[in-house]
Design a protein around this motif. Sequence first.
Motif, mmCIF file in Angstrom:
data_model
loop_
_atom_site.group_PDB
_atom_site.id
_atom_site.type_symbol
_atom_site.label_atom_id
_atom_site.label_comp_id
_atom_site.label_asym_id
_atom_site.label_seq_id
_atom_site.Cartn_x
_atom_site.Cartn_y
_atom_site.Cartn_z
ATOM 1 N N ILE A 162 0.839 -1.205 0.000
ATOM 2 C CA ILE A 162 0.000 0.000 0.000
ATOM 3 C C ILE A 162 0.876 1.258 0.000
ATOM 4 N N HIS A 163 1.964 1.242 0.732
ATOM 5 C CA HIS A 163 2.863 2.407 0.713
ATOM 6 C C HIS A 163 3.509 2.571 -0.667
ATOM 7 N N TYR A 204 1.016 4.115 -2.952
ATOM 8 C CA TYR A 204 0.937 5.568 -2.690
ATOM 9 C C TYR A 204 2.094 6.301 -3.364
ATOM 10 N N PHE A 226 2.041 9.261 -6.006
ATOM 11 C CA PHE A 226 2.709 10.562 -5.752
ATOM 12 C C PHE A 226 3.562 10.936 -6.972
ATOM 13 N N SER A 229 9.024 5.845 8.941
ATOM 14 C CA SER A 229 7.649 6.352 9.049
ATOM 15 C C SER A 229 7.255 7.014 7.741
ATOM 16 N N GLY A 230 5.957 7.015 7.468
ATOM 17 C CA GLY A 230 5.439 7.717 6.291
ATOM 18 C C GLY A 230 5.837 9.186 6.311
ATOM 19 N N PHE A 231 6.186 9.663 7.497
ATOM 20 C CA PHE A 231 6.647 11.040 7.613
ATOM 21 C C PHE A 231 7.855 11.292 6.715
ATOM 22 N N SER A 256 8.273 10.304 3.787
ATOM 23 C CA SER A 256 7.931 10.306 2.365
ATOM 24 C C SER A 256 8.308 11.671 1.772
ATOM 25 N N PHE A 293 5.920 13.128 -0.805
ATOM 26 C CA PHE A 293 4.734 13.804 -0.276
ATOM 27 C C PHE A 293 5.084 15.241 0.086
ATOM 28 N N LYS A 294 6.219 15.412 0.761
ATOM 29 C CA LYS A 294 6.597 16.750 1.206
ATOM 30 C C LYS A 294 7.028 17.631 0.028
ATOM 31 N N HIS A 345 -6.219 9.613 7.515
ATOM 32 C CA HIS A 345 -4.962 9.010 7.976
ATOM 33 C C HIS A 345 -4.843 9.164 9.488
ATOM 34 N N GLY A 385 4.362 7.763 17.204
ATOM 35 C CA GLY A 385 4.498 7.105 15.900
ATOM 36 C C GLY A 385 5.836 6.389 15.786
ATOM 37 N N GLY A 445 7.929 7.027 13.735
ATOM 38 C CA GLY A 445 8.914 8.081 13.455
ATOM 39 C C GLY A 445 9.229 8.905 14.695
ATOM 40 N N TYR A 454 0.402 15.249 16.547
ATOM 41 C CA TYR A 454 1.227 15.868 15.504
ATOM 42 C C TYR A 454 0.415 15.975 14.207
ATOM 43 N N HIS A 470 -1.637 22.898 7.288
ATOM 44 C CA HIS A 470 -1.057 22.730 5.952
ATOM 45 C C HIS A 470 -2.018 22.950 4.781
#
Length: 337
Positions: A39-40, A43, A47, A116-118, A120, A123-124, A272, A285, A287, A294, A302
């Motif tokens: 799944i990641h 994604y 992206f 962590s997905g953080f 990614s 995404f950022k 999410h 998390g 991360g 958070y 955002h």
Amino acid sequence: MAEMHYHDYLQLEKILNAQFPESDKLNISAHDEMLFIIIHQAYELWFKQLHHEVDAVAAIMSKPALNDNSPELQTVVHRLNRCVTILRVLVHQIDIMETMTPMDFLDFRDMLRPASGFQSWQFKQLEAKLGLKFDDRHGKEYYTAQLRKEHVDVIKNAEGNKSLLELVNNWLERMPLAPELSGDPNSFWQIYRKSYEGSLAEAEKGNLAALDEVFFSDSQPTTHHSPLSAAASRAALFIMLYRGYPLLQQPFQLLNCLLEIDEQLSSWRYRHMNMVHRMIGTRIGTGGSSGKDYLKAAADKHYIFREIAQLNSFLIERRKLPLLPKEMEMRLGFVHQ
Ligand code: HEM
């Protein structure tokens, strides 16, 4: 030329051999880790496609003269609509993730730390290309501490280029169709201001000063920090008000797509966040962030096209709109004389 084969064209050798559950390496049973990886990866592929679309849109909008009455604007709107559709799918993908229970996650959760997905960066980088600035990010130190230097550089580089929000501001400023600003009480904007004033309830009287600040502060220094200039804000409002005219239909769709992108991103953030709450409760998390708290703060902070959405506070009822001069109506229509 050798015949192309599906397997080679899609590089399936690489893609289908890129899933290595940590639990397999440790010989521990954790059935759902495969789902978690796939799944990641799905994604991240989407992206990548979003970057492809946003880059193409930015290339068109960076041209010195984007003609509002040309196929280019239609292409921009078409691609932004595709971004919206992809984002909708990304929101729905959370349904699949949620088929994993907290206990299933616990089977392998500790093996991931501190990933962590953080982290990614795609995404950022996407947030940055759309218009989110480093200074406006929630948890800046955490942000830089968690990412690899090369990924921070990629995101900084995106921040250094003109974002979609800045390009939209420039396009709006160049828009030749909005009425000029003038002190004449019979001019369009002065009439509009009066109608708006008349529409305010007692408790909203302060909105008039806000209107002056947002739309009429071209040359004065302003306390109001907005990515949209006064001229761009006037053009955007004009498009929203008179969107029925043929020449304004595509510009309206463009603005609407931006609001839809923000709304879908926000839906993703909230879904999410709720999934995280359900999965790990109030624990931190993988991360190392405070987890749900958070994510809630980041979701609130955002919004990228916030100032465009806020222009809607300055709309007036359709029946009270100033009538446009005949000559301007002609310019906005199909008939040209
Ligand atoms: C069991 C499923 C998941 C859990 C429990 C989870 C948990 C978290 C947590 C707690 C954070 C905050 C940073 C940290 O402390 O780690 C985070 C951030 C993030 N996660 Fe997830 N996540 C999950 C699935 C996903 C999926 C499928 C994606 C898709 C790419 C994703 C993408 C992200 C992104 C992009 C961030 C950063 C958000 C921001 O900074 O605004 N996560 N996740």
